[in-house]
Design a protein around this motif. Structure first.
Motif, PDB file in Angstrom:
ATOM      1  N   UNK A  64       0.833  -1.203   0.000  1.00 41.70           N
ATOM      2  CA  UNK A  64       0.000   0.000   0.000  1.00 41.70           C
ATOM      3  C   UNK A  64       0.868   1.252   0.000  1.00 41.70           C
ATOM      4  N   UNK A  65       1.942   1.221   0.776  1.00 39.04           N
ATOM      5  CA  UNK A  65       2.862   2.360   0.804  1.00 39.04           C
ATOM      6  C   UNK A  65       3.435   2.618  -0.589  1.00 39.04           C
ATOM      7  N   UNK A  66       3.813   1.550  -1.288  1.00 35.87           N
ATOM      8  CA  UNK A  66       4.385   1.698  -2.632  1.00 35.87           C
ATOM      9  C   UNK A  66       3.351   2.268  -3.595  1.00 35.87           C
ATOM     10  N   UNK A  67       2.133   1.756  -3.523  1.00 37.99           N
ATOM     11  CA  UNK A  67       1.074   2.262  -4.396  1.00 37.99           C
ATOM     12  C   UNK A  67       0.816   3.742  -4.133  1.00 37.99           C
ATOM     13  N   UNK A  68       0.769   4.103  -2.859  1.00 40.38           N
ATOM     14  CA  UNK A  68       0.563   5.502  -2.470  1.00 40.38           C
ATOM     15  C   UNK A  68       1.688   6.376  -3.010  1.00 40.38           C
ATOM     16  N   UNK A  69       2.927   5.930  -2.814  1.00 38.69           N
ATOM     17  CA  UNK A  69       4.080   6.711  -3.273  1.00 38.69           C
ATOM     18  C   UNK A  69       4.079   6.856  -4.796  1.00 38.69           C
ATOM     19  N   UNK A  70       3.772   5.769  -5.498  1.00 36.14           N
ATOM     20  CA  UNK A  70       3.733   5.830  -6.960  1.00 36.14           C
ATOM     21  C   UNK A  70       2.634   6.774  -7.446  1.00 36.14           C
ATOM     22  N   UNK A  71       1.488   6.715  -6.790  1.00 40.31           N
ATOM     23  CA  UNK A  71       0.363   7.557  -7.209  1.00 40.31           C
ATOM     24  C   UNK A  71       0.688   9.037  -7.103  1.00 40.31           C
ATOM     25  N   UNK A  72       1.486   9.391  -6.084  1.00 34.50           N
ATOM     26  CA  UNK A  72       1.822  10.792  -5.874  1.00 34.50           C
ATOM     27  C   UNK A  72       3.256  11.120  -6.297  1.00 34.50           C
ATOM     28  N   UNK A  73       3.819  10.240  -7.159  1.00 34.34           N
ATOM     29  CA  UNK A  73       5.132  10.480  -7.777  1.00 34.34           C
ATOM     30  C   UNK A  73       6.238  10.697  -6.759  1.00 34.34           C
ATOM     31  N   UNK A  91      17.003   3.787  11.099  1.00 33.38           N
ATOM     32  CA  UNK A  91      17.147   3.921   9.643  1.00 33.38           C
ATOM     33  C   UNK A  91      16.364   5.106   9.112  1.00 33.38           C
ATOM     34  N   UNK A  92      16.706   5.459   7.884  1.00 33.22           N
ATOM     35  CA  UNK A  92      16.028   6.561   7.211  1.00 33.22           C
ATOM     36  C   UNK A  92      15.690   6.164   5.776  1.00 33.22           C
ATOM     37  N   UNK A  93      14.522   6.635   5.326  1.00 33.90           N
ATOM     38  CA  UNK A  93      14.152   6.525   3.917  1.00 33.90           C
ATOM     39  C   UNK A  93      14.494   7.856   3.255  1.00 33.90           C
ATOM     40  N   UNK A  94      15.264   7.791   2.192  1.00 32.51           N
ATOM     41  CA  UNK A  94      15.561   9.002   1.428  1.00 32.51           C
ATOM     42  C   UNK A  94      14.598   9.039   0.254  1.00 32.51           C
ATOM     43  N   UNK A  95      13.668   9.988   0.301  1.00 40.51           N
ATOM     44  CA  UNK A  95      12.610  10.083  -0.713  1.00 40.51           C
ATOM     45  C   UNK A  95      12.847  11.302  -1.600  1.00 40.51           C
TER      46      UNK A  95
END
Length: 204
Positions: A64-73, A91-95
């Protein structure tokens, strides 16, 4: 401080912590490993993301997180395991979105489950690799007598999902097995799906 790229070496059931798993990361250019204790849900999520033949009909939380991220580029550029305090990894996610980078704090298990889905690289620092063995003895967590045995660990999705190695589908045809596999995945019965998949693989 330079970053060291890591890859997933395997997942093994922890013999010292009930219901926990040891996720083993290894450096790409070297022999050192970074063992991290994670929960059953995160272990299953990582295993399913790495598994090529089993796909859940409905998205898991990290899907779901991936779908959300893809939807909002929003793109996940990398994961950095940047700190180890009293045996707990940070840890950190670099977005990145529209050319702007943001760093988000996250649990390491979640970060890796997301990284696998985005095919994003995983990094850590030299001092983390040096400190990891002080707080977590891999040979004890995995029940190994010889630390060198960690090089042989592989991702065992079947045991991770609690699947019995003995198959009761030996009398079915491959076509029937494929139908059973599709139904098991549709029912979100991943334990059964893994068992049927193994039976199909043995015949190919």
């Amino acid at each position: 401080m330079s970053l060291i790229k890591l890859t997933i070496k395997g997942i093994s059931y922890s013999q010292t912590q009930t219901g926990a798993y040891a996720l083993v990361l290894s450096e790409m250019e070297g022999n050192r490993t970074l063992p991290i204790i994670i929960g059953a849900f995160e272990a299953q999520s990582i295993a399913i993301a790495l598994e090529k033949e089993i796909r859940p009909p409905r998205p898991l939380t990290h899907d779901l997180f991936k779908t959300f991220a893809n939807r909002f580029s929003i793109d996940i550029k990398e994961v950095i395991i940047h700190k180890l305090v009293d045996g707990v990894f940070f840890s950190s996610l670099v977005c990145e979105k529209d050319g702007i980078e943001e760093v988000i704090d996250t649990r390491t298990s979640d970060a890796i489950a997301i990284a696998v889905r985005f095919q994003a690289p995983i990094f850590t620092y030299e001092n983390i690799l040096d400190k990891a063995g002080v707080y977590l003895k891999l040979e004890e967590e995995l029940g190994l007598n010889d630390p060198s045995e960690i090089q042989e660990i592989s991702l065992d999705t079947e045991s991770l999902l609690g699947v019995d190695n003995e198959s009761s589908y030996s009398k079915l045809s491959v076509s029937e097995l494929n139908e059973e596999l599709d139904q098991a995945v549709a029912d979100e019965n991943y334990e059964l799906a893994a068992k049927i998949r193994d039976e199909i693989s043995q015949r190919s």
